[in-house]
Design a protein around this motif. Structure first.
Motif, PDB file in Angstrom:
ATOM      1  N   VAL A  17      30.923-110.503  32.242  1.00 46.63           N
ATOM      2  CA  VAL A  17      30.416-109.234  32.762  1.00 46.63           C
ATOM      3  C   VAL A  17      31.075-108.977  34.119  1.00 46.63           C
ATOM      4  O   VAL A  17      31.185-109.868  34.957  1.00 46.63           O
ATOM      5  CB  VAL A  17      28.877-109.258  32.896  1.00 46.63           C
ATOM      6  CG1 VAL A  17      28.357-107.990  33.540  1.00 46.63           C
ATOM      7  CG2 VAL A  17      28.231-109.479  31.538  1.00 46.63           C
ATOM      8  N   VAL A  21      29.220-104.860  38.149  1.00 52.88           N
ATOM      9  CA  VAL A  21      28.023-104.528  37.367  1.00 52.88           C
ATOM     10  C   VAL A  21      26.903-105.493  37.723  1.00 52.88           C
ATOM     11  O   VAL A  21      25.752-105.083  37.929  1.00 52.88           O
ATOM     12  CB  VAL A  21      28.329-104.561  35.856  1.00 52.88           C
ATOM     13  CG1 VAL A  21      27.062-104.417  35.032  1.00 52.88           C
ATOM     14  CG2 VAL A  21      29.338-103.475  35.495  1.00 52.88           C
ATOM     15  N   PHE A  25      22.827-105.058  39.473  1.00 54.96           N
ATOM     16  CA  PHE A  25      21.569-105.693  39.077  1.00 54.96           C
ATOM     17  C   PHE A  25      20.989-106.524  40.211  1.00 54.96           C
ATOM     18  O   PHE A  25      19.769-106.558  40.404  1.00 54.96           O
ATOM     19  CB  PHE A  25      21.769-106.547  37.827  1.00 54.96           C
ATOM     20  CG  PHE A  25      22.126-105.737  36.610  1.00 54.96           C
ATOM     21  CD1 PHE A  25      21.352-104.666  36.208  1.00 54.96           C
ATOM     22  CD2 PHE A  25      23.244-106.049  35.864  1.00 54.96           C
ATOM     23  CE1 PHE A  25      21.680-103.918  35.087  1.00 54.96           C
ATOM     24  CE2 PHE A  25      23.580-105.316  34.737  1.00 54.96           C
ATOM     25  CZ  PHE A  25      22.800-104.235  34.354  1.00 54.96           C
ATOM     26  N   LEU A  54      17.903-108.500  33.938  1.00 56.59           N
ATOM     27  CA  LEU A  54      18.448-107.150  33.758  1.00 56.59           C
ATOM     28  C   LEU A  54      19.843-107.186  33.151  1.00 56.59           C
ATOM     29  O   LEU A  54      20.149-106.422  32.239  1.00 56.59           O
ATOM     30  CB  LEU A  54      18.477-106.419  35.105  1.00 56.59           C
ATOM     31  CG  LEU A  54      17.118-106.104  35.732  1.00 56.59           C
ATOM     32  CD1 LEU A  54      17.304-105.543  37.140  1.00 56.59           C
ATOM     33  CD2 LEU A  54      16.320-105.157  34.868  1.00 56.59           C
ATOM     34  N   ALA A  55      20.679-108.081  33.632  1.00 60.43           N
ATOM     35  CA  ALA A  55      22.041-108.196  33.106  1.00 60.43           C
ATOM     36  C   ALA A  55      22.022-108.673  31.658  1.00 60.43           C
ATOM     37  O   ALA A  55      22.844-108.241  30.846  1.00 60.43           O
ATOM     38  CB  ALA A  55      22.860-109.147  33.973  1.00 60.43           C
ATOM     39  N   LYS A  58      21.427-105.823  29.289  1.00 52.16           N
ATOM     40  CA  LYS A  58      22.651-105.051  29.074  1.00 52.16           C
ATOM     41  C   LYS A  58      23.574-105.789  28.114  1.00 52.16           C
ATOM     42  O   LYS A  58      24.117-105.205  27.187  1.00 52.16           O
ATOM     43  CB  LYS A  58      23.383-104.804  30.385  1.00 52.16           C
ATOM     44  CG  LYS A  58      24.680-104.035  30.191  1.00 52.16           C
ATOM     45  CD  LYS A  58      25.515-104.024  31.450  1.00 52.16           C
ATOM     46  CE  LYS A  58      26.775-103.218  31.316  1.00 52.16           C
ATOM     47  NZ  LYS A  58      27.672-103.600  30.257  1.00 52.16           N
ATOM     48  N   ALA A  59      23.731-107.103  28.312  1.00 54.51           N
ATOM     49  CA  ALA A  59      24.635-107.896  27.473  1.00 54.51           C
ATOM     50  C   ALA A  59      24.148-107.938  26.030  1.00 54.51           C
ATOM     51  O   ALA A  59      24.947-107.901  25.093  1.00 54.51           O
ATOM     52  CB  ALA A  59      24.773-109.306  28.031  1.00 54.51           C
ATOM     53  N   ASN A  61      22.590-105.681  24.514  1.00 49.20           N
ATOM     54  CA  ASN A  61      22.695-104.353  23.924  1.00 49.20           C
ATOM     55  C   ASN A  61      24.042-104.143  23.227  1.00 49.20           C
ATOM     56  O   ASN A  61      24.173-103.292  22.373  1.00 49.20           O
ATOM     57  CB  ASN A  61      22.477-103.296  25.012  1.00 49.20           C
ATOM     58  CG  ASN A  61      22.156-101.948  24.449  1.00 49.20           C
ATOM     59  OD1 ASN A  61      21.584-101.839  23.377  1.00 49.20           O
ATOM     60  ND2 ASN A  61      22.522-100.916  25.173  1.00 49.20           N
ATOM     61  N   TYR A  74      27.043-100.333  20.335  1.00 47.37           N
ATOM     62  CA  TYR A  74      25.824-100.822  20.969  1.00 47.37           C
ATOM     63  C   TYR A  74      24.671-100.820  19.981  1.00 47.37           C
ATOM     64  O   TYR A  74      24.598 -99.985  19.089  1.00 47.37           O
ATOM     65  CB  TYR A  74      25.448 -99.941  22.169  1.00 47.37           C
ATOM     66  CG  TYR A  74      26.457-100.015  23.287  1.00 47.37           C
ATOM     67  CD1 TYR A  74      26.345-100.985  24.264  1.00 47.37           C
ATOM     68  CD2 TYR A  74      27.519 -99.134  23.351  1.00 47.37           C
ATOM     69  CE1 TYR A  74      27.273-101.076  25.284  1.00 47.37           C
ATOM     70  CE2 TYR A  74      28.450 -99.209  24.375  1.00 47.37           C
ATOM     71  CZ  TYR A  74      28.320-100.188  25.337  1.00 47.37           C
ATOM     72  OH  TYR A  74      29.239-100.264  26.342  1.00 47.37           O
ATOM     73  N   PRO A  77      18.526 -98.858  21.489  1.00 45.86           N
ATOM     74  CA  PRO A  77      17.670 -99.376  22.548  1.00 45.86           C
ATOM     75  C   PRO A  77      16.424-100.048  21.978  1.00 45.86           C
ATOM     76  O   PRO A  77      15.844 -99.573  21.011  1.00 45.86           O
ATOM     77  CB  PRO A  77      17.287 -98.125  23.347  1.00 45.86           C
ATOM     78  CG  PRO A  77      18.302 -97.104  22.984  1.00 45.86           C
ATOM     79  CD  PRO A  77      18.780 -97.442  21.605  1.00 45.86           C
TER      80      PRO A  77
END
Length: 111
Positions: A17, A21, A25, A54-55, A58-59, A61, A74, A77
């Motif tokens: 990542v 980014v 976070f 939080l990261a 995202k990962a 997703n 992706y 959600p």
């Protein structure tokens, strides 16, 4: 101070990542805990756990990435995006509850 490198070492699935980014976070997690009345060391632990949570959201997703066509697909959600979704969020909640628990008071009245 929590850095993107610390987050990447905490969670190996975040190694690729972009550090910029991860810094977003970290900044968000810092805002979340900066006003808590706890020690700086515990604030750093909470920031590390929350930023990693939080990261990780995202990962998780990302469903599929293609290198040739630069295509990224992706997942839809997730309906429930609470702290219980990741182990880092669960540990953040456990530690937060422990550190912010109000002492139990005993109210006595003498007659």
């Amino acid at each position: 101070m929590i850095t993107p490198e610390i987050i990447q070492k905490t969670a190996s699935h975040l190694a690729n990542v972009d550090p910029a980014v991860l810094q977003i976070f970290i900044d968000e997690a810092t805002l979340e805990v900066e006003d808590l009345d706890i020690s700086e060391g515990n604030k750093e632990r909470l920031v590390r756990l929350y930023a990693t949570h939080l990261a990780s959201l995202k990962a998780e997703n990302i469903k599929r990435e293609k290198l040739d066509g630069l295509e990224t697909e992706y997942h839809a959600p997730v309906a429930s995006v609470g702290l219980e979704i990741t182990s880092y969020g669960q540990e953040y909640q456990r530690l937060f509850d422990k550190l912010t628990e109000k002492p139990k008071s005993l109210n006595l009245m003498v007659l």
